[in-house]
Write a protein that holds these residues in place. Structure first.
Motif, PDB file in Angstrom:
ATOM      1  N   CYS A   1       0.839  -1.212   0.000  1.00 36.67           N
ATOM      2  CA  CYS A   1       0.000   0.000   0.000  1.00 36.67           C
ATOM      3  C   CYS A   1       0.870   1.256   0.000  1.00 36.67           C
ATOM      4  O   CYS A   1       1.854   1.351   0.730  1.00 36.67           O
ATOM      5  CB  CYS A   1      -0.900  -0.022   1.233  1.00 36.67           C
ATOM      6  SG  CYS A   1      -1.912   1.448   1.449  1.00 36.67           S
ATOM      7  N   ILE A   2       0.474   2.228  -0.842  1.00 29.29           N
ATOM      8  CA  ILE A   2       1.201   3.500  -0.895  1.00 29.29           C
ATOM      9  C   ILE A   2       0.400   4.633  -0.248  1.00 29.29           C
ATOM     10  O   ILE A   2       0.706   5.807  -0.458  1.00 29.29           O
ATOM     11  CB  ILE A   2       1.569   3.861  -2.347  1.00 29.29           C
ATOM     12  CG1 ILE A   2       0.298   3.972  -3.209  1.00 29.29           C
ATOM     13  CG2 ILE A   2       2.541   2.829  -2.924  1.00 29.29           C
ATOM     14  CD1 ILE A   2       0.555   4.570  -4.592  1.00 29.29           C
TER      15      ILE A   2
ATOM     16  N   CYS B   1      -2.607   5.944  -0.711  1.00 26.73           N
ATOM     17  CA  CYS B   1      -3.216   6.943  -1.596  1.00 26.73           C
ATOM     18  C   CYS B   1      -4.608   7.349  -1.148  1.00 26.73           C
ATOM     19  O   CYS B   1      -5.121   8.385  -1.561  1.00 26.73           O
ATOM     20  CB  CYS B   1      -3.256   6.422  -3.027  1.00 26.73           C
ATOM     21  SG  CYS B   1      -4.535   5.185  -3.317  1.00 26.73           S
ATOM     22  N   GLY B   2      -5.265   6.502  -0.371  1.00 26.64           N
ATOM     23  CA  GLY B   2      -6.592   6.834   0.150  1.00 26.64           C
ATOM     24  C   GLY B   2      -7.769   6.414  -0.704  1.00 26.64           C
ATOM     25  O   GLY B   2      -8.919   6.566  -0.297  1.00 26.64           O
ATOM     26  N   LEU B   3      -7.522   5.884  -1.880  1.00 29.92           N
ATOM     27  CA  LEU B   3      -8.609   5.599  -2.808  1.00 29.92           C
ATOM     28  C   LEU B   3      -9.581   4.529  -2.319  1.00 29.92           C
ATOM     29  O   LEU B   3     -10.803   4.678  -2.447  1.00 29.92           O
ATOM     30  CB  LEU B   3      -8.013   5.184  -4.155  1.00 29.92           C
ATOM     31  CG  LEU B   3      -8.970   5.151  -5.327  1.00 29.92           C
ATOM     32  CD1 LEU B   3      -9.588   6.527  -5.558  1.00 29.92           C
ATOM     33  CD2 LEU B   3      -8.243   4.682  -6.570  1.00 29.92           C
ATOM     34  N   CYS B   4      -9.069   3.465  -1.769  1.00 28.65           N
ATOM     35  CA  CYS B   4      -9.964   2.354  -1.397  1.00 28.65           C
ATOM     36  C   CYS B   4     -10.959   2.763  -0.318  1.00 28.65           C
ATOM     37  O   CYS B   4     -12.117   2.344  -0.342  1.00 28.65           O
ATOM     38  CB  CYS B   4      -9.160   1.130  -0.957  1.00 28.65           C
ATOM     39  SG  CYS B   4      -8.050   1.427   0.419  1.00 28.65           S
TER      40      CYS B   4
ATOM     41  N   TYR C   1      -7.863   3.226   7.449  1.00 27.73           N
ATOM     42  CA  TYR C   1      -6.413   3.431   7.447  1.00 27.73           C
ATOM     43  C   TYR C   1      -5.843   3.375   8.832  1.00 27.73           C
ATOM     44  O   TYR C   1      -6.497   3.726   9.798  1.00 27.73           O
ATOM     45  CB  TYR C   1      -6.062   4.833   6.924  1.00 27.73           C
ATOM     46  CG  TYR C   1      -6.660   5.155   5.621  1.00 27.73           C
ATOM     47  CD1 TYR C   1      -6.370   4.371   4.517  1.00 27.73           C
ATOM     48  CD2 TYR C   1      -7.505   6.235   5.477  1.00 27.73           C
ATOM     49  CE1 TYR C   1      -6.917   4.671   3.295  1.00 27.73           C
ATOM     50  CE2 TYR C   1      -8.053   6.541   4.265  1.00 27.73           C
ATOM     51  CZ  TYR C   1      -7.762   5.764   3.179  1.00 27.73           C
ATOM     52  OH  TYR C   1      -8.301   6.070   1.982  1.00 27.73           O
TER      53      TYR C   1
ATOM     54  N   ILE D   1      -3.548   0.859   4.498  1.00 30.99           N
ATOM     55  CA  ILE D   1      -4.851   0.187   4.535  1.00 30.99           C
ATOM     56  C   ILE D   1      -4.987  -0.817   5.685  1.00 30.99           C
ATOM     57  O   ILE D   1      -4.047  -1.562   6.009  1.00 30.99           O
ATOM     58  CB  ILE D   1      -5.112  -0.533   3.193  1.00 30.99           C
ATOM     59  CG1 ILE D   1      -6.523  -1.114   3.141  1.00 30.99           C
ATOM     60  CG2 ILE D   1      -4.061  -1.628   2.949  1.00 30.99           C
ATOM     61  CD1 ILE D   1      -6.890  -1.719   1.796  1.00 30.99           C
TER      62      ILE D   1
ATOM     63  N   CYS E   1      -6.948   0.147  -7.166  1.00 33.30           N
ATOM     64  CA  CYS E   1      -5.777   0.322  -6.290  1.00 33.30           C
ATOM     65  C   CYS E   1      -4.506   0.355  -7.137  1.00 33.30           C
ATOM     66  O   CYS E   1      -4.206  -0.597  -7.852  1.00 33.30           O
ATOM     67  CB  CYS E   1      -5.692  -0.828  -5.282  1.00 33.30           C
ATOM     68  SG  CYS E   1      -4.167  -0.769  -4.310  1.00 33.30           S
ATOM     69  N   PRO E   2      -3.748   1.436  -7.067  1.00 35.14           N
ATOM     70  CA  PRO E   2      -2.558   1.560  -7.913  1.00 35.14           C
ATOM     71  C   PRO E   2      -1.413   0.647  -7.490  1.00 35.14           C
ATOM     72  O   PRO E   2      -0.461   0.463  -8.234  1.00 35.14           O
ATOM     73  CB  PRO E   2      -2.168   3.037  -7.748  1.00 35.14           C
ATOM     74  CG  PRO E   2      -2.700   3.411  -6.403  1.00 35.14           C
ATOM     75  CD  PRO E   2      -3.967   2.617  -6.227  1.00 35.14           C
ATOM     76  N   ALA E   3      -1.515   0.085  -6.302  1.00 32.53           N
ATOM     77  CA  ALA E   3      -0.415  -0.720  -5.762  1.00 32.53           C
ATOM     78  C   ALA E   3      -0.752  -2.219  -5.732  1.00 32.53           C
ATOM     79  O   ALA E   3       0.021  -3.004  -5.187  1.00 32.53           O
ATOM     80  CB  ALA E   3      -0.084  -0.240  -4.355  1.00 32.53           C
TER      81      ALA E   3
ATOM     82  N   ALA F   1      -2.810  -3.795  -3.927  1.00 26.56           N
ATOM     83  CA  ALA F   1      -2.754  -4.175  -2.515  1.00 26.56           C
ATOM     84  C   ALA F   1      -4.050  -4.791  -2.001  1.00 26.56           C
ATOM     85  O   ALA F   1      -4.179  -5.044  -0.805  1.00 26.56           O
ATOM     86  CB  ALA F   1      -2.385  -2.945  -1.672  1.00 26.56           C
ATOM     87  N   ILE F   2      -5.021  -4.994  -2.903  1.00 26.43           N
ATOM     88  CA  ILE F   2      -6.299  -5.600  -2.522  1.00 26.43           C
ATOM     89  C   ILE F   2      -6.621  -6.706  -3.514  1.00 26.43           C
ATOM     90  O   ILE F   2      -6.514  -6.492  -4.722  1.00 26.43           O
ATOM     91  CB  ILE F   2      -7.447  -4.563  -2.564  1.00 26.43           C
ATOM     92  CG1 ILE F   2      -7.139  -3.363  -1.673  1.00 26.43           C
ATOM     93  CG2 ILE F   2      -8.772  -5.206  -2.164  1.00 26.43           C
ATOM     94  CD1 ILE F   2      -8.072  -2.178  -1.891  1.00 26.43           C
TER      95      ILE F   2
HETATM   96  S1  SF4 Z   1      -4.686  -0.254  -0.596  1.00 29.07           S
HETATM   97 FE1  SF4 Z   1      -4.385   0.666  -2.608  1.00 29.07          FE
HETATM   98  S2  SF4 Z   1      -6.118   2.075  -2.919  1.00 29.07           S
HETATM   99 FE2  SF4 Z   1      -5.994   1.583  -0.715  1.00 29.07          FE
HETATM  100  S3  SF4 Z   1      -4.763   3.255   0.175  1.00 29.07           S
HETATM  101 FE3  SF4 Z   1      -3.376   1.540  -0.303  1.00 29.07          FE
HETATM  102  S4  SF4 Z   1      -2.595   1.974  -2.355  1.00 29.07           S
HETATM  103 FE4  SF4 Z   1      -4.402   3.252  -2.060  1.00 29.07          FE
END
Ligand code: SF4
Length: 70
Positions: A10-11, A13-16, A26, A32, A60-62, A64-65
């Motif tokens: 996870c980076i 980013c807050g998107l999820c 978070y 996450i 998710c750009p990473a 991570a899900i």
């Molecule tokens: S899990 Fe993915 S979408 Fe969610 S905060 Fe981390 S990088 Fe962003």
């Protein structure tokens, strides 16, 4: 459906959490977690949240899900 998260990717980013706030939250550093279960890495997702979790995983750009359809 069962979802799995990979906080090490996870980076923060807050998107999820924006897409599926009922499922994702978070840590203080923005990484996450599952809402209300900071230590869990896998969780069963109720049907009403499955569409949002699929979208969060896709966006998710990473990567991570993940989820399966069990
Ligand atoms: S899990 Fe993915 S979408 Fe969610 S905060 Fe981390 S990088 Fe962003």
């Amino acid at each position: 459906m069962k979802a799995e998260i990979f906080p090490e990717r996870c980076i923060a980013c807050g998107l999820c959490q924006t897409i599926a706030p009922e499922v994702f939250d978070y840590r203080d550093d923005g990484i996450i977690i599952f809402s209300g279960e900071e230590k869990a890495r896998q969780q069963f997702i109720p049907e009403k949240s499955q569409k949002d979790v699929r979208l969060a995983a896709k966006r998710c750009p990473a990567y991570a899900i993940s989820y399966d359809s069990l």
